[in-house]
Design an enzyme around this catalytic site. Sequence first.
Site, PDB file in Angstrom:
ATOM      1  N   ASN A 108      24.489 -46.819 -53.483  1.00 10.51           N
ATOM      2  CA  ASN A 108      24.158 -47.317 -52.147  1.00 10.51           C
ATOM      3  C   ASN A 108      22.654 -47.563 -52.111  1.00 10.51           C
ATOM      4  O   ASN A 108      21.869 -46.626 -52.022  1.00 10.51           O
ATOM      5  CB  ASN A 108      24.573 -46.298 -51.084  1.00 10.51           C
ATOM      6  CG  ASN A 108      24.152 -46.719 -49.684  1.00 10.51           C
ATOM      7  OD1 ASN A 108      23.815 -47.873 -49.440  1.00 10.51           O
ATOM      8  ND2 ASN A 108      24.152 -45.774 -48.752  1.00 10.51           N
ATOM      9  N   TRP A 109      22.272 -48.826 -52.198  1.00 16.09           N
ATOM     10  CA  TRP A 109      20.845 -49.164 -52.249  1.00 16.09           C
ATOM     11  C   TRP A 109      20.146 -48.956 -50.911  1.00 16.09           C
ATOM     12  O   TRP A 109      18.924 -48.990 -50.848  1.00 16.09           O
ATOM     13  CB  TRP A 109      20.674 -50.620 -52.669  1.00 16.09           C
ATOM     14  CG  TRP A 109      21.052 -50.911 -54.088  1.00 16.09           C
ATOM     15  CD1 TRP A 109      21.520 -50.020 -55.026  1.00 16.09           C
ATOM     16  CD2 TRP A 109      21.013 -52.180 -54.742  1.00 16.09           C
ATOM     17  NE1 TRP A 109      21.763 -50.655 -56.210  1.00 16.09           N
ATOM     18  CE2 TRP A 109      21.464 -51.992 -56.064  1.00 16.09           C
ATOM     19  CE3 TRP A 109      20.649 -53.456 -54.330  1.00 16.09           C
ATOM     20  CZ2 TRP A 109      21.547 -53.041 -56.981  1.00 16.09           C
ATOM     21  CZ3 TRP A 109      20.744 -54.505 -55.239  1.00 16.09           C
ATOM     22  CH2 TRP A 109      21.177 -54.301 -56.549  1.00 16.09           C
ATOM     23  N   LYS A 110      20.919 -48.811 -49.839  1.00 15.89           N
ATOM     24  CA  LYS A 110      20.354 -48.697 -48.491  1.00 15.89           C
ATOM     25  C   LYS A 110      19.435 -49.900 -48.236  1.00 15.89           C
ATOM     26  O   LYS A 110      19.740 -51.010 -48.669  1.00 15.89           O
ATOM     27  CB  LYS A 110      19.669 -47.340 -48.311  1.00 15.89           C
ATOM     28  CG  LYS A 110      20.621 -46.177 -48.608  1.00 15.89           C
ATOM     29  CD  LYS A 110      20.091 -44.838 -48.174  1.00 15.89           C
ATOM     30  CE  LYS A 110      21.123 -43.758 -48.488  1.00 15.89           C
ATOM     31  NZ  LYS A 110      20.718 -42.435 -47.984  1.00 15.89           N
TER      32      LYS A 110
ATOM     33  N   HIS B 292      29.020 -44.431 -42.798  1.00 14.14           N
ATOM     34  CA  HIS B 292      27.940 -43.670 -43.430  1.00 14.14           C
ATOM     35  C   HIS B 292      27.187 -42.903 -42.349  1.00 14.14           C
ATOM     36  O   HIS B 292      27.031 -43.369 -41.223  1.00 14.14           O
ATOM     37  CB  HIS B 292      26.999 -44.619 -44.178  1.00 14.14           C
ATOM     38  CG  HIS B 292      26.005 -43.913 -45.039  1.00 14.14           C
ATOM     39  ND1 HIS B 292      24.852 -43.346 -44.527  1.00 14.14           N
ATOM     40  CD2 HIS B 292      25.989 -43.665 -46.378  1.00 14.14           C
ATOM     41  CE1 HIS B 292      24.179 -42.786 -45.517  1.00 14.14           C
ATOM     42  NE2 HIS B 292      24.842 -42.959 -46.642  1.00 14.14           N
TER      43      HIS B 292
ATOM     44  N   GLU C 213      29.798 -36.704 -47.592  1.00 11.99           N
ATOM     45  CA  GLU C 213      28.343 -36.689 -47.673  1.00 11.99           C
ATOM     46  C   GLU C 213      27.800 -35.710 -46.633  1.00 11.99           C
ATOM     47  O   GLU C 213      27.646 -36.075 -45.472  1.00 11.99           O
ATOM     48  CB  GLU C 213      27.766 -38.095 -47.469  1.00 11.99           C
ATOM     49  CG  GLU C 213      28.473 -38.943 -46.408  1.00 11.99           C
ATOM     50  CD  GLU C 213      27.587 -40.030 -45.846  1.00 11.99           C
ATOM     51  OE1 GLU C 213      26.645 -40.440 -46.526  1.00 11.99           O
ATOM     52  OE2 GLU C 213      27.825 -40.433 -44.700  1.00 11.99           O
TER      53      GLU C 213
ATOM     54  N   GLY D 173      19.123 -37.415 -48.978  1.00 15.31           N
ATOM     55  CA  GLY D 173      17.708 -37.750 -49.016  1.00 15.31           C
ATOM     56  C   GLY D 173      16.784 -36.576 -48.789  1.00 15.31           C
ATOM     57  O   GLY D 173      15.581 -36.753 -48.593  1.00 15.31           O
TER      58      GLY D 173
ATOM     59  N   GLY E 191      22.580 -42.458 -53.694  1.00 21.16           N
ATOM     60  CA  GLY E 191      21.503 -43.120 -52.968  1.00 21.16           C
ATOM     61  C   GLY E 191      20.320 -43.429 -53.865  1.00 21.16           C
ATOM     62  O   GLY E 191      20.330 -44.371 -54.649  1.00 21.16           O
ATOM     63  N   GLY E 192      19.269 -42.612 -53.756  1.00 20.63           N
ATOM     64  CA  GLY E 192      18.021 -42.888 -54.463  1.00 20.63           C
ATOM     65  C   GLY E 192      18.171 -43.097 -55.953  1.00 20.63           C
ATOM     66  O   GLY E 192      17.521 -43.975 -56.543  1.00 20.63           O
TER      67      GLY E 192
END
Length: 245
Positions: A9-11, A92, A164, A170, A230-231
Amino acid sequence: MRQKLVIGNWKMHGSLAANAALLEGIKAAPARARLAVCAPFPYLAQCQALLNGSQVAWGAQDVSAEARGAFTGEVAASMLGEFGCTYALVGHSERRTYHGESDAVVAAKALRALEFGIIPVICVGETLAQREAGETEVVVGRQLQAALDALSVEQLGRVVLAYEPVWAIGTGKTASSEQAQAVHAFLRAEVRERDAGVADRMAILYGGSVKPDNAAELFSMSDIDGGLIGGASLKSEDFLAIGNA
């Protein structure tokens, strides 16, 4: 046995040049898990072009619950379907928190995605306050139940779930493998109440600061079928390391 699935998930990250380098790096190397990336809407055509013919799937980070009409800023499932989109994240925690998306809206988005052949990745998870109050199962159970109520057994069989914990997104904090497994087992048991076959086949992903150094332990749990990343999905070497965990 369920094959692992790892979705990046690049956000709200990316640029044409950075994306090209990242996607070329991801598709050039083999991975044990199935891989997919969920990119911001402006970059979906780039993903389609660069990943065509590869083993890496791509998807969107959201989809509208509406079919069409005067909904400025929304993107319809039919539009995503025209591009050959495989996945769409729905519910999300950042959408639930910052955009006030309810469980009913999330279920409606999942239904709309399925209508156009897109696999919804339904995200559920609790806040730190809810976990500390012992409400984890109540919260994620309620979020899941909205989807169970809205979907037929056949539709449910085309869904991916993602747990999640909001407190681990994060933040650098990660649920222990045992904590994550307990919630995943609970979710699978809830789905089993609806249909045992669907429950046994369903991919339930963990999302919450998954990194190369903790992925193998998390993925070794019997009910954790991969990750929503994510990151670490923004670096091809990290994403591939997780895909090979």
